[in-house]
Design a protein around this motif. Structure first.
Motif, PDB file in Angstrom:
ATOM      1  N   GLY A 109       0.725  -1.244  -0.057  1.00 35.64           N
ATOM      2  CA  GLY A 109       0.062   0.075   0.001  1.00 35.64           C
ATOM      3  C   GLY A 109       0.620   1.205  -0.084  1.00 35.64           C
ATOM      4  N   LYS A 110       1.978   1.246  -0.048  1.00 35.07           N
ATOM      5  CA  LYS A 110       2.842   2.591   0.050  1.00 35.07           C
ATOM      6  C   LYS A 110       3.221   2.721  -1.316  1.00 35.07           C
ATOM      7  CE  LYS A 110       7.263   4.442   1.684  1.00 35.07           C
ATOM      8  NZ  LYS A 110       8.607   4.151   2.268  1.00 35.07           N
ATOM      9  N   LYS A 111       2.707   3.872  -1.729  1.00 37.89           N
ATOM     10  CA  LYS A 111       2.775   4.291  -3.127  1.00 37.89           C
ATOM     11  C   LYS A 111       3.859   5.343  -3.228  1.00 37.89           C
ATOM     12  CE  LYS A 111      -1.900   3.406  -4.500  1.00 37.89           C
ATOM     13  NZ  LYS A 111      -3.309   3.845  -4.953  1.00 37.89           N
ATOM     14  N   CYS A 112       4.819   5.179  -4.692  1.00 36.31           N
ATOM     15  CA  CYS A 112       5.675   6.207  -4.676  1.00 36.31           C
ATOM     16  C   CYS A 112       4.804   7.281  -5.574  1.00 36.31           C
ATOM     17  CB  CYS A 112       6.654   5.716  -5.418  1.00 36.31           C
ATOM     18  SG  CYS A 112       7.584   4.441  -4.676  1.00 36.31           S
ATOM     19  N   TRP A 113       5.373   8.504  -5.317  1.00 31.51           N
ATOM     20  CA  TRP A 113       4.691   9.584  -6.129  1.00 31.51           C
ATOM     21  C   TRP A 113       5.115   9.528  -7.814  1.00 31.51           C
ATOM     22  CZ3 TRP A 113       1.587  13.120  -4.124  1.00 31.51           C
ATOM     23  CH2 TRP A 113       1.431  13.309  -2.727  1.00 31.51           C
ATOM     24  N   PHE A 114       4.674  10.241  -8.419  1.00 32.78           N
ATOM     25  CA  PHE A 114       4.885   9.967  -9.829  1.00 32.78           C
ATOM     26  C   PHE A 114       6.235  10.427 -10.541  1.00 32.78           C
ATOM     27  CE2 PHE A 114       5.076  14.483 -11.508  1.00 32.78           C
ATOM     28  CZ  PHE A 114       4.517  15.227 -10.556  1.00 32.78           C
ATOM     29  N   ASP A 115       6.741  11.277  -9.714  1.00 32.37           N
ATOM     30  CA  ASP A 115       8.106  11.313 -10.013  1.00 32.37           C
ATOM     31  C   ASP A 115       9.401  10.452  -9.417  1.00 32.37           C
ATOM     32  OD1 ASP A 115       7.895  12.836  -7.853  1.00 32.37           O
ATOM     33  OD2 ASP A 115       8.763  14.559  -8.265  1.00 32.37           O
ATOM     34  N   GLN A 116       8.751   9.618  -8.808  1.00 32.61           N
ATOM     35  CA  GLN A 116       9.720   8.766  -8.130  1.00 32.61           C
ATOM     36  C   GLN A 116       9.654   7.211  -8.541  1.00 32.61           C
ATOM     37  OE1 GLN A 116       8.218   9.104  -3.944  1.00 32.61           O
ATOM     38  NE2 GLN A 116       9.798  10.743  -3.569  1.00 32.61           N
ATOM     39  N   ALA A 117      10.807   6.645  -8.243  1.00 32.32           N
ATOM     40  CA  ALA A 117      10.875   5.140  -8.411  1.00 32.32           C
ATOM     41  C   ALA A 117      11.193   4.235  -7.145  1.00 32.32           C
ATOM     42  CB  ALA A 117      11.832   4.933  -9.532  1.00 32.32           C
TER      43      ALA A 117
END
Length: 139
Positions: free
Chosen positions: A94-102
């Protein structure tokens, strides 16, 4: 404008004449669509009851994720995932990275500016260089 309309009608007429449907084919099509619903028992009722994909989810059988060819070892929302690389489950479910992250090694990092992960995971810039726009020492 009239010419385009005439050409469209001619093309429609040509394609309908080029691929005629025989009465035998139309009978097969009509019986094929009616057959499953008209049969009350037999193989169709068995197929409706048996759902192999639904019964093999990792929430019911966690060892499915350890099988060869699995996407990862962890079960998150009924899917096998690798929490070390999955952007939707980075480090934990459930821990999502932001759109500019990997997701690199279980942590969300900005690969556009991180010198240890410049342009992708584990792509280090040389000592003294900086990471800008995912490239080391971009002018």
């Amino acid at each position: 404008m009239r010419i385009f309309f005439d050409m469209a009608c001619a093309m429609a007429l040509t394609t309908s004449l080029a691929f005629p449907v025989s009465s035998a084919e139309s009978d097969e099509r009509s019986t094929a669509t009616v057959a499953p619903s008209s049969l009350s028992g037999g193989i169709y009722s068995l197929l409706r009851q048996h759902n192999p994909r639904g019964s093999m989810t990792c929430d019911k059988l966690p060892r499915v994720c350890r099988a060869r060819g699995s996407a990862g070892l962890h079960c998150c929302r009924k899917q096998c995932v690798n929490v070390m690389t999955d952007n939707q489950n980075c480090g934990q479910c459930g821990k999502k990275c932001w759109f500019d992250q990997a997701c690199c090694g279980g942590s969300c990092v900005n690969v556009m500016h991180d010198p240890k992960n410049c342009g992708g995971c584990n792509k280090r810039c040389k000592k003294g260089c900086f990471c800008q726009f995912g490239m080391c020492s971009y002018a």
